[in-house]
Design a protein around this motif. Structure first.
Motif, mmCIF file in Angstrom:
data_model
loop_
_atom_site.group_PDB
_atom_site.id
_atom_site.type_symbol
_atom_site.label_atom_id
_atom_site.label_comp_id
_atom_site.label_asym_id
_atom_site.label_seq_id
_atom_site.Cartn_x
_atom_site.Cartn_y
_atom_site.Cartn_z
ATOM 1 N N VAL A 11 16.822 -15.462 -6.152
ATOM 2 C CA VAL A 11 16.325 -15.931 -4.854
ATOM 3 C C VAL A 11 16.922 -15.048 -3.765
ATOM 4 C CG1 VAL A 11 16.264 -17.872 -3.250
ATOM 5 C CG2 VAL A 11 16.147 -18.279 -5.719
ATOM 6 N N ALA A 12 16.117 -14.720 -2.741
ATOM 7 C CA ALA A 12 16.601 -13.877 -1.646
ATOM 8 C C ALA A 12 16.029 -14.374 -0.325
ATOM 9 C CB ALA A 12 16.247 -12.423 -1.885
ATOM 10 N N LEU A 13 16.317 -15.643 0.008
ATOM 11 C CA LEU A 13 15.827 -16.204 1.265
ATOM 12 C C LEU A 13 16.451 -15.503 2.466
ATOM 13 C CD1 LEU A 13 15.961 -20.013 0.360
ATOM 14 C CD2 LEU A 13 14.007 -18.441 0.199
ATOM 15 N N GLY A 14 17.605 -14.889 2.270
ATOM 16 C CA GLY A 14 18.284 -14.227 3.373
ATOM 17 C C GLY A 14 17.544 -13.031 3.923
ATOM 18 N N ARG A 15 16.584 -12.490 3.184
ATOM 19 C CA ARG A 15 15.878 -11.299 3.674
ATOM 20 C C ARG A 15 14.985 -11.606 4.861
ATOM 21 N NH1 ARG A 15 11.467 -10.208 -1.187
ATOM 22 N NH2 ARG A 15 10.836 -12.361 -1.491
ATOM 23 N N ASP A 16 14.669 -12.889 5.072
ATOM 24 C CA ASP A 16 13.784 -13.279 6.170
ATOM 25 C C ASP A 16 14.529 -13.832 7.377
ATOM 26 O OD1 ASP A 16 11.479 -12.630 4.651
ATOM 27 O OD2 ASP A 16 11.593 -14.565 3.626
ATOM 28 N N VAL A 17 15.860 -13.825 7.328
ATOM 29 C CA VAL A 17 16.639 -14.444 8.405
ATOM 30 C C VAL A 17 16.732 -13.550 9.625
ATOM 31 C CG1 VAL A 17 18.949 -15.257 9.037
ATOM 32 C CG2 VAL A 17 17.968 -15.872 6.818
ATOM 33 N N SER A 18 17.032 -12.289 9.435
ATOM 34 C CA SER A 18 17.260 -11.358 10.543
ATOM 35 C C SER A 18 17.120 -9.937 10.032
ATOM 36 C CB SER A 18 18.659 -11.565 11.133
ATOM 37 O OG SER A 18 19.054 -10.484 11.945
ATOM 38 N N ALA A 19 16.683 -9.050 10.929
ATOM 39 C CA ALA A 19 16.587 -7.640 10.550
ATOM 40 C C ALA A 19 17.951 -7.035 10.282
ATOM 41 C CB ALA A 19 15.878 -6.853 11.655
ATOM 42 N N ASP A 20 19.022 -7.703 10.745
ATOM 43 C CA ASP A 20 20.377 -7.204 10.516
ATOM 44 C C ASP A 20 20.862 -7.449 9.095
ATOM 45 O OD1 ASP A 20 20.733 -6.201 13.079
ATOM 46 O OD2 ASP A 20 21.563 -8.077 13.851
ATOM 47 N N TRP A 21 20.188 -8.361 8.375
ATOM 48 C CA TRP A 21 20.622 -8.700 7.014
ATOM 49 C C TRP A 21 19.554 -8.257 6.019
ATOM 50 C CZ3 TRP A 21 25.386 -10.440 5.809
ATOM 51 C CH2 TRP A 21 26.174 -10.956 6.847
ATOM 52 N N THR A 22 19.970 -7.466 5.051
ATOM 53 C CA THR A 22 19.045 -7.014 4.010
ATOM 54 C C THR A 22 19.735 -7.120 2.659
ATOM 55 O OG1 THR A 22 19.782 -4.722 4.350
ATOM 56 C CG2 THR A 22 17.757 -5.406 5.473
ATOM 57 N N ALA A 23 18.946 -7.438 1.636
ATOM 58 C CA ALA A 23 19.483 -7.372 0.278
ATOM 59 C C ALA A 23 19.927 -5.941 0.014
ATOM 60 C CB ALA A 23 18.427 -7.810 -0.726
ATOM 61 N N ILE A 24 20.940 -5.780 -0.820
ATOM 62 C CA ILE A 24 21.506 -4.462 -1.057
ATOM 63 C C ILE A 24 21.205 -4.009 -2.480
ATOM 64 C CG2 ILE A 24 23.757 -5.434 -1.719
ATOM 65 C CD1 ILE A 24 25.066 -2.999 -0.355
ATOM 66 N N THR A 25 20.897 -2.737 -2.629
ATOM 67 C CA THR A 25 20.591 -2.179 -3.942
ATOM 68 C C THR A 25 21.878 -1.745 -4.640
ATOM 69 O OG1 THR A 25 20.418 0.133 -3.253
ATOM 70 C CG2 THR A 25 18.456 -1.264 -2.949
ATOM 71 N N PRO A 26 21.812 -1.443 -5.938
ATOM 72 C CA PRO A 26 23.006 -0.953 -6.634
ATOM 73 C C PRO A 26 23.536 0.362 -6.082
ATOM 74 C CG PRO A 26 21.417 -1.782 -8.210
ATOM 75 C CD PRO A 26 20.718 -1.740 -6.885
ATOM 76 N N ALA A 27 22.739 1.060 -5.279
ATOM 77 C CA ALA A 27 23.200 2.304 -4.654
ATOM 78 C C ALA A 27 23.820 2.052 -3.280
ATOM 79 C CB ALA A 27 22.043 3.284 -4.524
ATOM 80 N N GLY A 28 23.879 0.783 -2.860
ATOM 81 C CA GLY A 28 24.453 0.449 -1.561
ATOM 82 C C GLY A 28 23.476 0.566 -0.413
ATOM 83 N N LYS A 29 22.202 0.740 -0.708
ATOM 84 C CA LYS A 29 21.181 0.914 0.325
ATOM 85 C C LYS A 29 20.415 -0.393 0.526
ATOM 86 C CE LYS A 29 20.629 5.800 -0.875
ATOM 87 N NZ LYS A 29 21.282 6.330 0.315
ATOM 88 N N PRO A 30 19.740 -0.540 1.688
ATOM 89 C CA PRO A 30 18.923 -1.735 1.889
ATOM 90 C C PRO A 30 17.773 -1.770 0.888
ATOM 91 C CG PRO A 30 19.281 -0.565 3.962
ATOM 92 C CD PRO A 30 19.735 0.342 2.872
ATOM 93 N N ALA A 31 17.517 -2.947 0.330
ATOM 94 C CA ALA A 31 16.378 -3.092 -0.568
ATOM 95 C C ALA A 31 15.098 -2.975 0.246
ATOM 96 C CB ALA A 31 16.430 -4.439 -1.284
ATOM 97 N N ASP A 32 14.164 -2.206 -0.220
ATOM 98 C CA ASP A 32 12.936 -1.923 0.510
ATOM 99 C C ASP A 32 11.782 -2.652 -0.151
ATOM 100 O OD1 ASP A 32 10.852 -0.906 1.972
ATOM 101 O OD2 ASP A 32 11.070 1.159 1.297
ATOM 102 N N ALA A 33 11.191 -3.607 0.600
ATOM 103 C CA ALA A 33 10.072 -4.365 0.054
ATOM 104 C C ALA A 33 8.762 -3.605 0.167
ATOM 105 C CB ALA A 33 9.948 -5.701 0.790
ATOM 106 N N GLY A 34 8.747 -2.536 0.955
ATOM 107 C CA GLY A 34 7.510 -1.803 1.171
ATOM 108 C C GLY A 34 7.233 -0.811 0.065
ATOM 109 N N PRO A 35 6.032 -0.218 0.079
ATOM 110 C CA PRO A 35 5.685 0.742 -0.962
ATOM 111 C C PRO A 35 6.326 2.092 -0.714
ATOM 112 C CG PRO A 35 3.914 0.588 0.637
ATOM 113 C CD PRO A 35 4.945 -0.440 1.038
ATOM 114 N N ALA A 36 6.538 2.824 -1.787
ATOM 115 C CA ALA A 36 6.870 4.237 -1.650
ATOM 116 C C ALA A 36 5.568 4.965 -1.329
ATOM 117 C CB ALA A 36 7.466 4.763 -2.944
ATOM 118 N N THR A 37 5.626 5.931 -0.438
ATOM 119 C CA THR A 37 4.427 6.631 0.000
ATOM 120 C C THR A 37 4.613 8.123 -0.181
ATOM 121 O OG1 THR A 37 3.931 4.924 1.641
ATOM 122 C CG2 THR A 37 2.865 7.062 1.933
ATOM 123 N N LEU A 38 3.624 8.760 -0.788
ATOM 124 C CA LEU A 38 3.624 10.199 -0.976
ATOM 125 C C LEU A 38 2.548 10.816 -0.099
ATOM 126 C CD1 LEU A 38 3.902 10.448 -4.866
ATOM 127 C CD2 LEU A 38 5.701 10.957 -3.220
ATOM 128 N N GLY A 39 2.925 11.795 0.708
ATOM 129 C CA GLY A 39 1.973 12.532 1.525
ATOM 130 C C GLY A 39 2.199 14.018 1.347
#
Length: 314
Positions: A153-181
């Motif tokens: 569960v990750a209800l905290g991702r919707d609380v504030s833009a200041d709080w994001t789930a963290i990945t094993p690399a220490g980066k913010p978890a990105d819910a959006g798609p990866a995009t190639l251009g």
């Protein structure tokens, strides 16, 4: 500018469908089967006997999968962990205290945290205002969210833009798609880019089609893997059959093109830059066909460079 067109969500596999370009031949196309990656250890790690946040022993870190976020960090009981934008990573600093820490309990630990599926070199500790030791990942202090009801569960991702789930690399978890251009880079011709227009690179030590990345730890902080925990969209002119993903050593997923894992370079500060090309003789910008950029093989690029005015008009 380019217009990204969505493609069907790619399954978590080492590579995509059959490829057409000789340089971008898919090494997994022969069988016609799609290889699925399992999440493995993060589903099987035993729960910690020490409650999260308790200073009675070492904390535990594992990986977990959250719908819409992909692979994230969790404590020993599987509860999603978060990072706070108002903290700092270099040097580590925790600023969430008092009422804030009631809502966002810090993950504290007596001694180094025990990590599974996480690069141990990224895991550390910072002293909080109350003197306790809080676990850090990639320099960032990590927290739970008090209203998360259980593992996954990750209800905290919707609380504030200041709080994001963290990945094993220490980066913010990105819910959006990866995009190639694609974009044209002076002296190189068309190269692949991410959603921000930053040049994408391949690392020859990875090995084409190896299904793994040789760049982690300090390397991955300088050469950031293009994450692929969500869907992947591609711009026109890119063969979607060249696009796949791999599982990295830290449990996250990474986009591949033509069998090569792709990365951005920390020293590229604006779209259209490719200052990492040729670094160490192992890093190269990636052409839309999945090959490393090689202007010498492109007469059109050589002609454009030869006829372009020099700085100052000479």
């Amino acid at each position: 500018m380019y217009r990204a067109r969505p493609v069907a969500a790619l399954p978590l596999a080492f590579a995509g469908l059959a490829l057409v370009a000789a340089c971008g031949t898919n090494p997994y196309a022969g069988s016609g089967a799609v290889q699925q990656l399992t999440l493995g250890a993060q589903q099987q790690q035993p729960a910690s006997a020490v409650p999260a946040g308790s200073p009675a022993g070492p904390a535990r870190l594992i990986t977990s999968t959250v719908d819409g976020l992909g692979t994230v960090l969790a404590d020993g009981e599987g509860h999603t962990l978060y990072r706070y934008a108002k903290d700092a990573a270099e040097p580590s600093k925790a600023t969430c205290a008092g009422p804030c820490a009631m809502t966002w309990p810090p993950l504290v630990s007596d001694g180094p945290a025990l990590a599974a599926g996480v690069d141990a070199g990224l895991v550390g500790q910072v002293t909080r205002p109350d003197g306790t030791k809080q676990v850090t990942v990639g320099g960032w202090p990590v927290y739970r969210y008090a209203k998360d009801t259980g593992p996954g569960v990750a209800l905290g991702r919707d609380v504030s833009a200041d709080w994001t789930a963290i990945t094993p690399a220490g980066k913010p978890a990105d819910a959006g798609p990866a995009t190639l251009g694609t974009t044209d880079v002076g002296g190189l011709g068309p190269v692949l880019t991410d959603s921000a227009g930053r040049t994408l690179y391949l690392f020859t030590k990875d090995g084409k089609g190896s299904g793994k990345s040789a760049c982690d730890g300090a390397c991955a902080r300088k050469w950031s893997p293009l994450p692929a925990d969500g869907r992947i969209t591609v711009a026109g002119g890119i063969d979607s059959g060249l696009v796949g993903r791999i599982r990295r050593p830290d449990g996250t997923s990474q986009v591949t093109v033509g069998g090569w894992p792709v990365y951005t370079y920390a020293e590229d500060t604006a779209p259209g830059e490719a200052s990492g090309h040729g670094t160490g003789g192992t890093w190269f910008a990636v052409e839309p066909n999945g090959c490393k950029a090689n202007p010498a093989s492109r007469p059109d690029v050589q002609q454009a460079v030869a006829t372009s005015p020099s700085p100052g008009g000479y």
